[in-house]
Design a protein around this motif. Structure first.
Motif, mmCIF file in Angstrom:
data_model
loop_
_atom_site.group_PDB
_atom_site.id
_atom_site.type_symbol
_atom_site.label_atom_id
_atom_site.label_comp_id
_atom_site.label_asym_id
_atom_site.label_seq_id
_atom_site.Cartn_x
_atom_site.Cartn_y
_atom_site.Cartn_z
ATOM 1 N N ASP A 91 35.050 53.044 84.270
ATOM 2 C CA ASP A 91 36.331 52.454 83.867
ATOM 3 C C ASP A 91 37.113 53.407 82.977
ATOM 4 O O ASP A 91 38.330 53.543 83.099
ATOM 5 C CB ASP A 91 36.091 51.132 83.123
ATOM 6 N N THR A 92 36.396 54.073 82.061
ATOM 7 C CA THR A 92 37.055 55.025 81.169
ATOM 8 C C THR A 92 37.624 56.194 81.961
ATOM 9 O O THR A 92 38.764 56.619 81.731
ATOM 10 C CB THR A 92 36.069 55.543 80.102
ATOM 11 N N HIS B 161 44.243 58.063 85.229
ATOM 12 C CA HIS B 161 45.503 57.376 85.505
ATOM 13 C C HIS B 161 46.604 57.858 84.555
ATOM 14 O O HIS B 161 47.733 58.128 84.974
ATOM 15 C CB HIS B 161 45.290 55.867 85.359
ATOM 16 N N ARG C 60 38.535 56.235 85.058
ATOM 17 C CA ARG C 60 39.676 55.762 85.842
ATOM 18 C C ARG C 60 40.942 55.654 84.982
ATOM 19 O O ARG C 60 42.016 56.103 85.372
ATOM 20 C CB ARG C 60 39.352 54.392 86.444
ATOM 21 N N ASP C 61 40.786 55.072 83.796
ATOM 22 C CA ASP C 61 41.946 54.892 82.915
ATOM 23 C C ASP C 61 42.515 56.230 82.456
ATOM 24 O O ASP C 61 43.737 56.429 82.423
ATOM 25 C CB ASP C 61 41.556 54.047 81.692
ATOM 26 N N THR D 207 49.003 52.584 77.019
ATOM 27 C CA THR D 207 47.594 52.243 77.135
ATOM 28 C C THR D 207 47.441 51.226 78.265
ATOM 29 O O THR D 207 48.370 50.456 78.548
ATOM 30 C CB THR D 207 47.043 51.655 75.821
ATOM 31 N N VAL D 208 46.307 51.249 78.915
ATOM 32 C CA VAL D 208 46.096 50.344 80.052
ATOM 33 C C VAL D 208 45.268 49.132 79.641
ATOM 34 O O VAL D 208 44.877 48.330 80.496
ATOM 35 C CB VAL D 208 45.398 51.086 81.216
ATOM 36 N N GLU D 209 45.007 48.980 78.336
ATOM 37 C CA GLU D 209 44.264 47.816 77.846
ATOM 38 C C GLU D 209 45.247 46.742 77.392
ATOM 39 O O GLU D 209 45.854 46.856 76.334
ATOM 40 C CB GLU D 209 43.344 48.210 76.688
ATOM 41 N N GLY E 259 50.810 49.407 82.335
ATOM 42 C CA GLY E 259 50.347 49.620 80.969
ATOM 43 C C GLY E 259 51.306 49.031 79.956
ATOM 44 O O GLY E 259 52.321 48.414 80.321
ATOM 45 N N ALA F 288 42.460 53.848 75.746
ATOM 46 C CA ALA F 288 42.650 54.856 76.795
ATOM 47 C C ALA F 288 43.680 55.908 76.408
ATOM 48 O O ALA F 288 43.507 57.095 76.705
ATOM 49 C CB ALA F 288 43.065 54.176 78.104
#
Length: 449
Positions: free
Chosen positions: A116-117, A123, A119-120, A137-139, A239, A91
């Motif tokens: 999802d992409t 964000h 949204r991330d 990163t949000v992953e 994140g 992200a």
């Protein structure tokens, strides 16, 4: 040498249309090495090779490319292919790419990307530039306190493939507040029925979303972590930042400081990819400012024109005095700017810094004056009065230059400016004017001219 050889092999396979062998060749290579080879290719070659890459590695190779090549690839792909690349990027990398692209292209990419992409990315885009929130990163892998070790391992298997790292897992409560961390190695050696809340590390070091990226880099340096969690004002985990992002930040900040210290407006483009007009725009503002400020030096010389005509030999030593003062001030300023950037020096240390630089200035000034005094008498054959004027000015100029050189960066940091701005070119202009005033004042007092 190996990279050059790989480039030649790939070009040969491409020219002879051995696409199956080419695909196999790049599939066996490291993604960073493939990206480095693509950077050396012409646009048409680059696009052909990129389309041949296995889908599993295309996004990884893409993330290593320069921004202009990324934009070229994205705009050359179909909407579906481009969206697939965006979906498979981390992200933070996808956000960095979209921030550099035209609005119409961004709109089209987001329209075709997964929910999802979108949204991330949205964000991450809401945070200020150069803040921790904008580079995180949000992953990541999040766990619950009441999970067992077996539950945690199952969770890692479920989400770990799309996570930036699984070495550290973050434990959250029901409100998503960060309450602890667990290292993967402990999960592997702990009984499957153990509860996460009982084995987690509770003393968590974290970063706030609004922290400046330069301060984030300092935190990584201080704690030697490979990843750090980022929380909002309610301590909710939003994140993580990994060390590969920090390496990029350090390079970016160092480049920016160097450019500012050289009186250049910072740019985020490599030198070879910056046009002549862009380079001119980055350099001319400070050159104009410094040129205008240097006119004060000319005014000082003009005002002492009668004194110079009475003793013309004094004119010969003006460049040496100005250059020495500027060099002395530059030494002090660079040292202090570096100390400020590493948090080794703070404004509260101003008195200690001035006291230290004052003693260094006296030693340097006396050494330079002694060497110059001998040169003036033995080689230049000037009178003792002229030698005294030059040498006394030298001591005073070095002293003032070092005091100004250490104080200005600290004052700049205190009032919110980047200390790097107060580097050699700026300080040299000030010191030049003061050196001349001192020079003519001493000459007037000793030689009565």
């Amino acid at each position: 040498m190996e990279e050059i050889r790989d480039l030649e092999i790939i070009r040969e396979l491409l020219e002879t249309r051995q696409y199956t062998n080419l695909r196999q060749k790049v599939a066996e290579m490291n993604t960073a090495d493939v990206a480095a080879i693509l950077e050396e290719m012409e646009e048409e070659e680059l696009l052909k090779v990129f389309r041949i890459l296995p889908k599993s590695m295309a996004a990884d190779v893409f993330s290593y490319l320069e921004v202009d090549h990324q934009q070229m690839i994205i705009t050359s792909l179909s909407d579906k292919e481009a969206a697939n690349i965006i979906d498979n990027l981390m992200a933070d990398d996808a956000t960095d790419l979209l921030e550099e692209m035209p609005a119409n292209v961004v709109k089209k990419l987001l329209a075709n990307a997964s929910a999802d992409t979108r949204r991330d990315i949205n964000h991450l885009l809401r945070y200020p530039e150069d803040s921790a929130g904008s580079i995180m990163t949000v992953e990541y892998v999040d766990l619950k306190e009441n999970m067992t070790v077996q539950d945690a391992i199952n969770r890692i298997r479920q989400v770990g493939v799309d996570s930036e790292t699984i070495n550290i897992c973050y434990v959250l409560d029901a409100k998503r507040t960060l309450v602890g961390t667990v290292a993967l190695r402990y999960l592997l050696i702990t009984p499957p029925d153990a509860v996460i809340g009982e084995m987690m590390h509770e003393n968590v070091v974290f970063i706030n979303t609004m922290m400046d990226q330069e301060e984030v880099a300092r935190q990584f340096q201080k704690y030697d972590f490979t990843a750090m969690p980022v929380v909002d004002n309610e301590n909710r985990l939003v994140g993580i930042i990994t060390v590969d992002d920090i390496v990029d930040i350090l390079q970016e900040e160092a480049t920016e400081d160097i450019e500012k210290m050289a009186a250049i407006v910072p740019t985020d483009k490599p030198y070879m990819k910056t046009t002549v007009f862009e380079t001119w725009k980055k350099r001319i503002p400070w050159l104009l400012l410094l040129m205008i400020s240097a006119t004060f030096t000319g005014s000082i010389i003009t005002s002492f024109e009668d004194a110079l005509s009475a003793c013309v030999v004094l004119t010969a030593y003006i460049p040496m005095l100005m250059d020495t003062g500027g060099n002395a001030g530059g030494q002090a300023s660079v040292t202090i700017i570096r100390g400020l950037s590493l948090n080794e020096i703070e404004f509260k240390d101003a008195f200690k810094v001035v006291w230290k630089e004052a003693r260094v200035a006296v030693l340097c000034g006396l050494t330079l004056a002694a060497a110059n005094f001998v040169k003036l008498l033995l080689f230049d054959r000037v009178t003792i009065a002229v030698a005294a004027v030059v040498c006394l000015t030298l001591v005073a100029a070095v002293f003032i230059a070092k005091i100004i050189g250490c104080l200005l960066p600290m004052l700049a940091k205190k009032i919110g400016f980047d200390p790097a701005v107060m580097a050699s070119p700026f300080i040299t202009t000030i010191v030049d004017a003061l050196s001349l005033l001192i020079y003519f004042s001493i000459a007037t007092a000793i030689m009565h001219i």
